[in-house]
Design a protein around this motif. Sequence first.
Motif, PDB file in Angstrom:
ATOM      1  N   HIS A   1      -9.526   0.558  -1.786  1.00  0.00           N
ATOM      2  CA  HIS A   1     -10.005  -0.002  -3.045  1.00  0.00           C
ATOM      3  C   HIS A   1      -9.095  -1.061  -3.647  1.00  0.00           C
ATOM      4  O   HIS A   1      -9.476  -1.715  -4.617  1.00  0.00           O
ATOM      5  CB  HIS A   1     -10.185   1.122  -4.076  1.00  0.00           C
ATOM      6  CG  HIS A   1     -11.186   2.137  -3.665  1.00  0.00           C
ATOM      7  ND1 HIS A   1     -12.541   1.969  -3.846  1.00  0.00           N
ATOM      8  CD2 HIS A   1     -11.042   3.337  -3.041  1.00  0.00           C
ATOM      9  CE1 HIS A   1     -13.183   3.024  -3.376  1.00  0.00           C
ATOM     10  NE2 HIS A   1     -12.299   3.868  -2.884  1.00  0.00           N
ATOM     11  N   GLY A   2      -7.884  -1.198  -3.117  1.00  0.00           N
ATOM     12  CA  GLY A   2      -6.932  -2.119  -3.721  1.00  0.00           C
ATOM     13  C   GLY A   2      -6.389  -1.545  -5.014  1.00  0.00           C
ATOM     14  O   GLY A   2      -6.804  -0.481  -5.466  1.00  0.00           O
ATOM     15  N   ASP A   3      -5.448  -2.261  -5.601  1.00  0.00           N
ATOM     16  CA  ASP A   3      -4.840  -1.782  -6.839  1.00  0.00           C
ATOM     17  C   ASP A   3      -4.940  -2.841  -7.918  1.00  0.00           C
ATOM     18  O   ASP A   3      -4.008  -3.085  -8.667  1.00  0.00           O
ATOM     19  CB  ASP A   3      -3.378  -1.382  -6.598  1.00  0.00           C
ATOM     20  CG  ASP A   3      -2.813  -0.583  -7.760  1.00  0.00           C
ATOM     21  OD1 ASP A   3      -3.608   0.044  -8.485  1.00  0.00           O
ATOM     22  OD2 ASP A   3      -1.590  -0.576  -7.936  1.00  0.00           O
ATOM     23  N   GLY A   4      -6.097  -3.457  -8.010  1.00  0.00           N
ATOM     24  CA  GLY A   4      -6.307  -4.494  -9.010  1.00  0.00           C
ATOM     25  C   GLY A   4      -6.801  -3.924 -10.317  1.00  0.00           C
ATOM     26  O   GLY A   4      -6.654  -2.730 -10.600  1.00  0.00           O
TER      27      GLY A   4
ATOM     28  N   SER B   1     -10.848  -0.108  -8.504  1.00  0.00           N
ATOM     29  CA  SER B   1      -9.475  -0.136  -7.991  1.00  0.00           C
ATOM     30  C   SER B   1      -8.822   1.236  -8.098  1.00  0.00           C
ATOM     31  O   SER B   1      -9.243   2.110  -8.868  1.00  0.00           O
ATOM     32  CB  SER B   1      -8.637  -1.148  -8.761  1.00  0.00           C
ATOM     33  OG  SER B   1      -8.416  -0.684 -10.085  1.00  0.00           O
TER      34      SER B   1
ATOM     35  N   TYR C   1       0.797  -1.224   0.000  1.00  0.00           N
ATOM     36  CA  TYR C   1       0.000   0.000   0.000  1.00  0.00           C
ATOM     37  C   TYR C   1       0.835   1.283   0.000  1.00  0.00           C
ATOM     38  O   TYR C   1       0.711   2.112  -0.895  1.00  0.00           O
ATOM     39  CB  TYR C   1      -0.930   0.039   1.215  1.00  0.00           C
ATOM     40  CG  TYR C   1      -1.880  -1.115   1.311  1.00  0.00           C
ATOM     41  CD1 TYR C   1      -2.884  -1.298   0.367  1.00  0.00           C
ATOM     42  CD2 TYR C   1      -1.786  -2.037   2.345  1.00  0.00           C
ATOM     43  CE1 TYR C   1      -3.761  -2.367   0.442  1.00  0.00           C
ATOM     44  CE2 TYR C   1      -2.668  -3.106   2.441  1.00  0.00           C
ATOM     45  CZ  TYR C   1      -3.654  -3.265   1.489  1.00  0.00           C
ATOM     46  OH  TYR C   1      -4.514  -4.306   1.577  1.00  0.00           O
TER      47      TYR C   1
END
Length: 92
Positions: free
Chosen positions: A42-45, A50, A14
């Motif tokens: 939100h994550g980084d997908g 994302s 993160y």
Amino acid sequence: MFQQAQNDERDRVYFNPAVSQGKTDGLRVLGQFTYYDAIVMHGDGDDPTSFRNIRARALRSAKPPAQGGNETTYLNAFLDARVGHEAGGGPQ
């Protein structure tokens, strides 16, 4: 040792990516932490909600400082793109 492992993983997944992208985009500390919060939440997908897709939508509306844009204008575009998904809205 366990807490250190947690901290290292937090930084790897993160914090470091957020700060790195923020610096690349020419953002100051507040902008970097705005990115950090978005990556945590939100994550980084590859999904539409994302971080990377929120950023992509923001870039369609405003340029970051590194591309000659105004930081406040860009961060407002980033936050607007983010709010659309937090409120249950679809891609903009």
